[in-house]
Scaffold this active site. Structure first.
Site: not given
Length: 403
Positions: A400, A213, A305, A83, A309
């Protein structure tokens, strides 16, 4: 594979005793086993629970490299899906970032954590690794002395003791490893972010070809593909909400609203097979060592979350600890082991900083009554910079995916 198939005889000592059979413990166990280090894993749950408990599934590029470097990536190579795009939906519209072409140009690999754990567990057991299921570590004793030990409680209530030269606590923030560090031996940094999520696993195909998001006046919503048939969703909820409070219709209606399905297309609905409320909080212990006891993964630091990570840090820490333990036990050189805490903390604090930034990006911060919404204006500015600034996009992409 059944519990009885791997019903090992009772052993009560190992050079390295590992607490917990999650990603950290199993990566560490596999690496030590391959280096010829005598190790054993103690796991409080049963085999089937370990193999099936659902967790996160976003693996950073460096995590994939670590697993590949040690030949632990067979299932990942066959079934993992890359992704590299995320989509933001806001009141001002939507925009997409192809983060796999930005910054360090690394993608994520989506591979459900329970599948990775099953792979690691099979490799460990097939190589002759020792693991005791249904064996809860209760306490680690004498970690700062010459003879550390782990007190355990079996499923039938019997107690016992394992002797070790080193103990690796990969058993989470509530595990025996963290509990056994004496008061005053570590500094404990904590932050409650004041945000709660209703985490959901749906038997439904992904509705976006990207991580989604959604920023909405009613609260944040998130969309993360897990497989062609399973999707992870998140819904911001009030603190104190019970996971079973919302009906399935209410959940899907809220997701439709916050993800602006009326504007951008309907969500694929399905049965909700898992739900849990997560209070976003972070903490870090310093140092990550007390004598012969080493803290790894969530036992070392809890991270929210919001930036995926946790498992990635756990795998990195396991590799660093394996290197140090191997050098200490095989070569008599403690240098790398002594550097374990500092090396890991550098990565942990960088991940914490980005996670904190993401929390500020995704959630409104209520202003005091009568005060101008200063933080909300800053949040909108962050969104605008992320949408319009190539420099900001590169910074986002590097952090990210990176750990």
């Amino acid at each position: 594979m059944t519990d009885s198939q791997y019903a090992w005889p009772a052993h009560d000592s190992a050079d390295v005793v590992i607490l917990g059979a999650g990603p950290a413990g199993l990566v560490l166990g596999n690496l030590l086993l391959r280096a010829g280090i005598d190790c054993a894993i103690l796991e409080r749950s049963g085999l089937e629970c370990v193999r099936t408990r659902a967790r996160a599934g976003f693996l950073a590029a460096n995590t994939v490299r670590i697993l590949a470097r040690h030949g632990l990536d067979e299932g990942l190579r066959r079934y993992g899906q890359e992704h590299r795009v995320c989509e933001f939906r806001t009141e001002g519209g939507r925009f997409r970032l192809d983060y796999g072409r930005l910054g360090s140009k690394d993608p994520h690999t989506v591979y459900p954590q329970h599948e990775l754990v099953a792979d690691l567990l099979t490799q460990f057991l097939d190589a002759g690794g020792r693991i005791r299921f249904d064996t809860e570590a209760v306490a680690v004793s004498d970690a700062d002395g010459p003879a550390p030990s782990v007190t355990v409680r079996e499923a039938d209530g019997r107690t016992g003791r394992w002797r070790a030269r080193y103990v690796a606590a990969c058993d989470g923030r509530h595990g025996a490893g963290r509990r056994s560090v004496p008061p005053g031996a570590v500094r404990h940094y904590r932050r409650d972010h004041g945000v709660s999520w209703l985490g959901l696993l749906a038997e439904a195909p992904p509705s976006l070809d990207a991580v989604g998001y959604a920023l909405h006046p009613h609260g944040y919503a998130g969309h993360m593909a897990r497989s062609a048939e399973i999707t992870r969703y998140y819904l911001q909820c009030a603190r104190g909400t019970r996971a079973d409070t919302w009906s399935e219709d209410r959940v899907w209606d809220a997701l439709d609203l916050r993800m602006r399905a009326a504007e951008y297309g309907p969500l694929s609905r399905g049965r909700l097979v898992q739900r849990a409320v997560v209070d976003l909080a972070s903490d870090v212990l310093e140092p990550l060592r007390h004598g012969a006891l080493f803290l790894v993964g969530d036992a070392a630091a809890l991270i929210s979350p919001s930036a995926a990570k946790g498992a990635n840090l756990a795998v990195l820490e396991a590799e660093i600890l394996a290197q140090g333990l191997t050098a200490a036990l095989r070569e008599g050189d403690p240098t790398a082991l002594d550097a374990y805490s500092d090396r890991c903390l550098a990565h942990i604090w960088r991940a914490q900083e980005f996670s904190h930034w993401m929390i500020g990006l995704l959630h409104e911060t209520p202003a005091p009554q009568g005060a101008p919404p200063f933080q909300e204006r800053l949040r909108r500015s962050r969104i605008s910079a992320l949408r319009d600034s190539p420099t900001q996009q590169d910074w986002f992409a590097e952090n990210y995916v990176g750990i």
